[in-house]
Structures are given as C-alpha cells and as structure tokens.
Design a protein around this motif. Sequence first.
Motif, PDB file in Angstrom:
ATOM      1  N   VAL A  35       0.814  -1.224   0.000  1.00 12.08           N
ATOM      2  CA  VAL A  35       0.000   0.000   0.000  1.00 12.08           C
ATOM      3  C   VAL A  35       0.842   1.267   0.000  1.00 12.08           C
ATOM      4  O   VAL A  35       0.503   2.238  -0.687  1.00 12.08           O
ATOM      5  N   LEU A  36       1.931   1.284   0.767  1.00  9.12           N
ATOM      6  CA  LEU A  36       2.619   2.549   1.028  1.00  9.12           C
ATOM      7  C   LEU A  36       3.787   2.836   0.094  1.00  9.12           C
ATOM      8  O   LEU A  36       4.454   3.859   0.228  1.00  9.12           O
ATOM      9  N   THR A  37       4.039   1.954  -0.882  1.00  8.39           N
ATOM     10  CA  THR A  37       4.984   2.275  -1.940  1.00  8.39           C
ATOM     11  C   THR A  37       4.430   3.474  -2.715  1.00  8.39           C
ATOM     12  O   THR A  37       3.242   3.489  -3.032  1.00  8.39           O
ATOM     13  N   HIS A  73      -7.724  -1.428  -4.775  1.00  5.84           N
ATOM     14  CA  HIS A  73      -6.865  -1.415  -5.959  1.00  5.84           C
ATOM     15  C   HIS A  73      -5.537  -2.112  -5.651  1.00  5.84           C
ATOM     16  O   HIS A  73      -5.066  -2.954  -6.425  1.00  5.84           O
ATOM     17  N   CYS A  74      -4.945  -1.799  -4.507  1.00  2.00           N
ATOM     18  CA  CYS A  74      -3.678  -2.444  -4.111  1.00  2.00           C
ATOM     19  C   CYS A  74      -3.864  -3.960  -3.988  1.00  2.00           C
ATOM     20  O   CYS A  74      -3.006  -4.741  -4.416  1.00  2.00           O
ATOM     21  N   ALA A  75      -4.979  -4.364  -3.395  1.00  3.43           N
ATOM     22  CA  ALA A  75      -5.252  -5.803  -3.259  1.00  3.43           C
ATOM     23  C   ALA A  75      -5.273  -6.460  -4.631  1.00  3.43           C
ATOM     24  O   ALA A  75      -4.704  -7.548  -4.832  1.00  3.43           O
ATOM     25  N   SER A  76      -5.926  -5.809  -5.582  1.00  4.93           N
ATOM     26  CA  SER A  76      -6.032  -6.423  -6.911  1.00  4.93           C
ATOM     27  C   SER A  76      -4.659  -6.479  -7.591  1.00  4.93           C
ATOM     28  O   SER A  76      -4.355  -7.449  -8.293  1.00  4.93           O
ATOM     29  N   LEU A  77      -3.815  -5.484  -7.355  1.00  8.43           N
ATOM     30  CA  LEU A  77      -2.464  -5.519  -7.936  1.00  8.43           C
ATOM     31  C   LEU A  77      -1.645  -6.667  -7.350  1.00  8.43           C
ATOM     32  O   LEU A  77      -0.952  -7.383  -8.068  1.00  8.43           O
ATOM     33  N   VAL A  78      -1.732  -6.832  -6.026  1.00  5.71           N
ATOM     34  CA  VAL A  78      -0.963  -7.892  -5.372  1.00  5.71           C
ATOM     35  C   VAL A  78      -1.380  -9.259  -5.925  1.00  5.71           C
ATOM     36  O   VAL A  78      -0.522 -10.106  -6.236  1.00  5.71           O
ATOM     37  N   LEU A 108      -2.344 -13.612   1.239  1.00  6.08           N
ATOM     38  CA  LEU A 108      -2.934 -13.145   2.493  1.00  6.08           C
ATOM     39  C   LEU A 108      -3.007 -11.618   2.573  1.00  6.08           C
ATOM     40  O   LEU A 108      -3.997 -11.072   3.067  1.00  6.08           O
ATOM     41  N   ALA A 109      -1.978 -10.942   2.093  1.00  3.68           N
ATOM     42  CA  ALA A 109      -2.005  -9.472   2.115  1.00  3.68           C
ATOM     43  C   ALA A 109      -3.160  -8.966   1.251  1.00  3.68           C
ATOM     44  O   ALA A 109      -3.891  -8.049   1.647  1.00  3.68           O
ATOM     45  N   GLY A 110      -3.353  -9.563   0.089  1.00  5.28           N
ATOM     46  CA  GLY A 110      -4.465  -9.169  -0.775  1.00  5.28           C
ATOM     47  C   GLY A 110      -5.810  -9.414  -0.104  1.00  5.28           C
ATOM     48  O   GLY A 110      -6.685  -8.538  -0.082  1.00  5.28           O
ATOM     49  N   ASP A 111      -5.966 -10.597   0.473  1.00  7.83           N
ATOM     50  CA  ASP A 111      -7.217 -10.906   1.191  1.00  7.83           C
ATOM     51  C   ASP A 111      -7.457  -9.894   2.305  1.00  7.83           C
ATOM     52  O   ASP A 111      -8.567  -9.371   2.482  1.00  7.83           O
ATOM     53  N   GLY A 112      -6.408  -9.647   3.075  1.00  9.31           N
ATOM     54  CA  GLY A 112      -6.538  -8.751   4.225  1.00  9.31           C
ATOM     55  C   GLY A 112      -6.858  -7.318   3.804  1.00  9.31           C
ATOM     56  O   GLY A 112      -7.596  -6.614   4.506  1.00  9.31           O
ATOM     57  N   LEU A 113      -6.326  -6.902   2.672  1.00  9.30           N
ATOM     58  CA  LEU A 113      -6.608  -5.541   2.194  1.00  9.30           C
ATOM     59  C   LEU A 113      -8.062  -5.398   1.752  1.00  9.30           C
ATOM     60  O   LEU A 113      -8.661  -4.333   1.913  1.00  9.30           O
ATOM     61  N   ILE A 114      -8.628  -6.453   1.192  1.00 10.50           N
ATOM     62  CA  ILE A 114     -10.057  -6.402   0.824  1.00 10.50           C
ATOM     63  C   ILE A 114     -10.891  -6.220   2.092  1.00 10.50           C
ATOM     64  O   ILE A 114     -11.780  -5.367   2.162  1.00 10.50           O
TER      65      ILE A 114
END
Lengths: 297, 297
Positions: A35-37, A73-78, A108-114
Amino acid sequence: MDALQRIEQALEAAIAKGMGDDSPPLLRQAVRHAVLTPASRVRPRLCLAVALACGDDVPAVTDAAAASLELLHCASLVHDDLPCFDDADMRRGQPSVHRAYGERLAVLAGDGLIVLAFENLAWHTLRHPERLAPLLMIVGRAVGLKDGIVAGQAWECEEQVELSEYHRQKTAALFAAATEAGAAAAGRNPAEWRTLGANLGEAYQVADDLRDVAGDAEELGKPVGQDAAHARPSAVAALGVDGALERLVGLIREALDSIPTCPGADKLRALVVGEMQRLLPPPIADDFAQRLAATGH
Amino acid sequence: MDALQRIEQALEAAIAKGMGDDSPPLLRQAVRHAVLTPASRVRPRLCLAVALACGDDVPAVTDAAAASLELLHCASLVHDDLPCFDDADMRRGQPSVHRAYGERLAVLAGDGLIVLAFENLAWHTLRHPERLAPLLMIVGRAVGLKDGIVAGQAWECEEQVELSEYHRQKTAALFAAATEAGAAAAGRNPAEWRTLGANLGEAYQVADDLRDVAGDAEELGKPVGQDAAHARPSAVAALGVDGALERLVGLIREALDSIPTCPGADKLRALVVGEMQRLLPPPIADDFAQRLAATGH
C-alpha cells in the motif's frame, strides 16, 4: 492539506487501525509494502476531486471512501502479480509483494486488504450511518463477482473474451466507483457521476495499453510488453495505436461532457485532462491533446 | 424451516444476487462449487442458534449475518487449499476449487466471496441501517489482519509460532464472530456472547487436530495427517491426544458456563455438546462425553 496528503494520511491511518503490534510481522511488512509504496493514487484522487466538487461536507467519510478504493486497488495488484496470473517481478518500481515476501503472504495481504477496505468504511461512518450501505455497495460492486474487478480478471480464464466487457470490468469498475463514492461520501446522488468514472476507467485502460507498447519500463515501474507476452486482450491489439488513441479521445470528450453542473466543474475538467496527459508516453500525450482540443475541449 | 434450510437458502440468495447471468461462466461455477457443496455449516448454525436464543427479531438480518460468515469461511478454505498453502486435492468430499477450476479461478473465487460477504450484509440491513456497522466490524475483525483468519494464517509464514495465538486466530476468530453476530443481528449486545464463540472456536480447532490424527479421510472428505506432513502447529503435537482432549473438555465447560441467561439457553447448551460429539471420531467422542459429564455438564 492537498489531495495526495489526505489520501496518504487516510491510508496510513487505515493500516494502523487494521493491524496491531501483535499482527504477524511479515504480514505487516507485506501489507505496508503493498500500500505505502509511492503511487499515483489516481482512483482516490478522482474520488476526492468529485467529493470536493460536491461540497465535501464530511471530509472523514470522503477520506475513508478514497482510502478504501485504493486499498482494493492495491489488493487487486498484489493478486494480479501472483505467479498464476502475471507472475510480475516488479510493481511501482519495487519488487512485487510475492517476490519480496513469497506467494503465501501475497495471497494473504491481498485478502486482508479487501477486508480492511470494508472495515475502514464502517469505522468512519459511525456518525453518518446512512452513508455506509451506499458506499459499501458502490465499492463492493466495483470489485465483485458480477461486474467488478474479480469478474473482469476472471474473463482472462475464459476461452471467449469480449474485449469491451473485459475492459469495462477490469479497470472501469473501480473508476466508476471512485466518482460514485466521491458523490455518495458527500451525500449526493452517485448515479449522476457514474458516466464520468466509467469513461475515465475505460480511457485509463486504453492509456495503459498504449503505455504497454510505447512506454518506458523504468519510468512505469513495471515491465512493458506484458499484454502481447501473455496474449491478453488489448485496445492496441484490437484497434492499432491510432485507433486506440481515437477511442481515448472519444471517451474523454464524453467524460468531460457528463460532469454535472457544480461549482467545481471547471477545475475537475482540467484535472481529468491533465491526468490523462500525464499517463501517456510524451509523443502520444501531445497527439492526444491536439485531437481533444479539436473536439472543443 | 429449520436452521440448515434457512442457511442454504440465504447462501443461494447471496450467490444469485452477487453474480449475474453475464458473470464469467467458470467463475460462476467455481463460486458455486466453493459454497454449495454440502457442508456442516457449523459457524452459521452457531450464529443462528445465538440469534434465536436472543429473539431473532429480524430474521432477514440474522440470515444475512449467518450466510456472510459461511461465505468468508468458504473463501478461507478455497485459499487455504491453494498450492502455496496446503495444496489440498480434496475438500468436503469434492475436488478442491483449484483442482477443479485451476489456481487463478480459486484465487478469484476466494476474493469474490470475501467481497460478497460484505455486500450481503449491506443488502439485508437497508431497513435496519443501525445494525450494519456493528455486524460489518464483527465479521471484518474475524477475518482481518489484526487477529482474524488472515492474521492466523500468516502466522504459518513466521519462524516463531505461538500455538495458542495461532489457534485463537485461525479458527476461534470466526466462531467468536458467529456468536457476536448472532447477538448483534438480533439487536443484542454482542460482547456478552464473545466468550462462548471464542471458546467453541478454539475447541473446534482442537477437535480438528484430534480428527487429523484419529479421523477417517473418507468420512471427513479431506486427507488426514496434514498437520504432521506440513509440520504445522497442532494441539495434539503440543499436548498429546490425552492432553488435547482434556483441553477440549475445559474449553467446552467454560463455553457452557458463559452463556448469558436467556430463554433459549438450555437448548443452546445441548446443541453445543451435540455438535462437539458429532465432530470427534467415535471413540474420542465417548471419552469426551464422559469427561464433560464429570464436570457437571
């Protein structure tokens, strides 16, 4: 505070509230990396621009809506970068999440961001509960199974792909949600703002296709030539560079014409045109500006 | 209509509303496969049981909460089964989603189910908007980055794993949410119901560990011996079979004692004990019942 500062602050706050010191350390790092990039934040800026044009009467709700769109959006990119999809090594000029932290933490990061995106809406609408369901349904639809990002991505798994449907869902969905959510966050009727977002979303995808054939990998922060390499549908493959650019001009003209009468309309139009020029590789950007000017904008 | 019928109907309705005829066909099939394969629905039944004990004054909200919990559980199973995690061939007696539809559609189906779970809450609380945020925050926490399913699963990616923390998050989180959501759906204070769910969740995980060493693969519908094969933390590995069973009895006793005074308390206690016996392999189930009876239950 300018728009980008508001967005970065809202993203930092969402992550801080969504993860604790006792969250798994590698997951924490993977989420922050995702997210923070530094990124253009084009969707949340669009959301914020519309909310401001609509009066932005509860900035905390606007910021939450904008941040939630970016989290999704970040989740979908990951997940798009995972080995089973694009298997991308780089994203936003940094190693992709699965390259930096492994495939499991990327899933997991993508799931968690959703999940975080939806939680974040609830946290910031407690004083305005009537705004939660509309916002939730707008962002849910944008990423969901019917005509959202997930559906758009799933068309890549089908033998028969219809290009415009694919484009509409893959990118346009979140742009349409950005303008709708901006209006809904400010208590306005989101439906009036859908055309603007939907057209910008499709335009953004066409611009992305143009960058994929004419852009510079280092400047983009991701490899080029991926559409051809993965035999993916692309406006350039379907229409050629000139045809794709003509399509882009038509989409932007319609988008500009669709903006409802409001105090911030002119500022919003200038922002839209400026964004699109910024996204295109320089020679194409100039050509775009000339063709658009010829339509009266 | 019995509890299971209500749940199946709510799941069918959520999927029907969440996907259209124009959703990608393979994605539609993968989602239906992930959710509608016969399953015990233990979490939504727990949610429904608590809501009924609390009066169940708006059944549509109860059903939505129950269905959303199951959608999130199904999403976690689909992603847990991915090659990068358990690489499981079978789930619920059927091929896992990634075996049947490929890895890409398994990632997308899981993502889409998370989104659908939140959309489903919004769709069914439009007449009771004050119940949406509490429900959203309960289920969000259960699956999220702080101490939810995603965090629990991410502990598997860390070198140092603390067993009880891992257990609590991986399974207990969604059980705690089931009892809290049942109470919140019925307009009651969810906090009073958290201990019941949290204890049942940890108990369920201990029972699952016992089944993994003493169960029958065909009856379970999934392979056994997976914890040892993947060197995963397990109550049996830490405490032995006898120690794990003793822990299970302690958890259930506390769970039964924690049930707030309400008209449906006795029925709920009987359900809890019956469920736990059903989950355990027969010889262990008998031993469990005897030990629990010795505590006065």
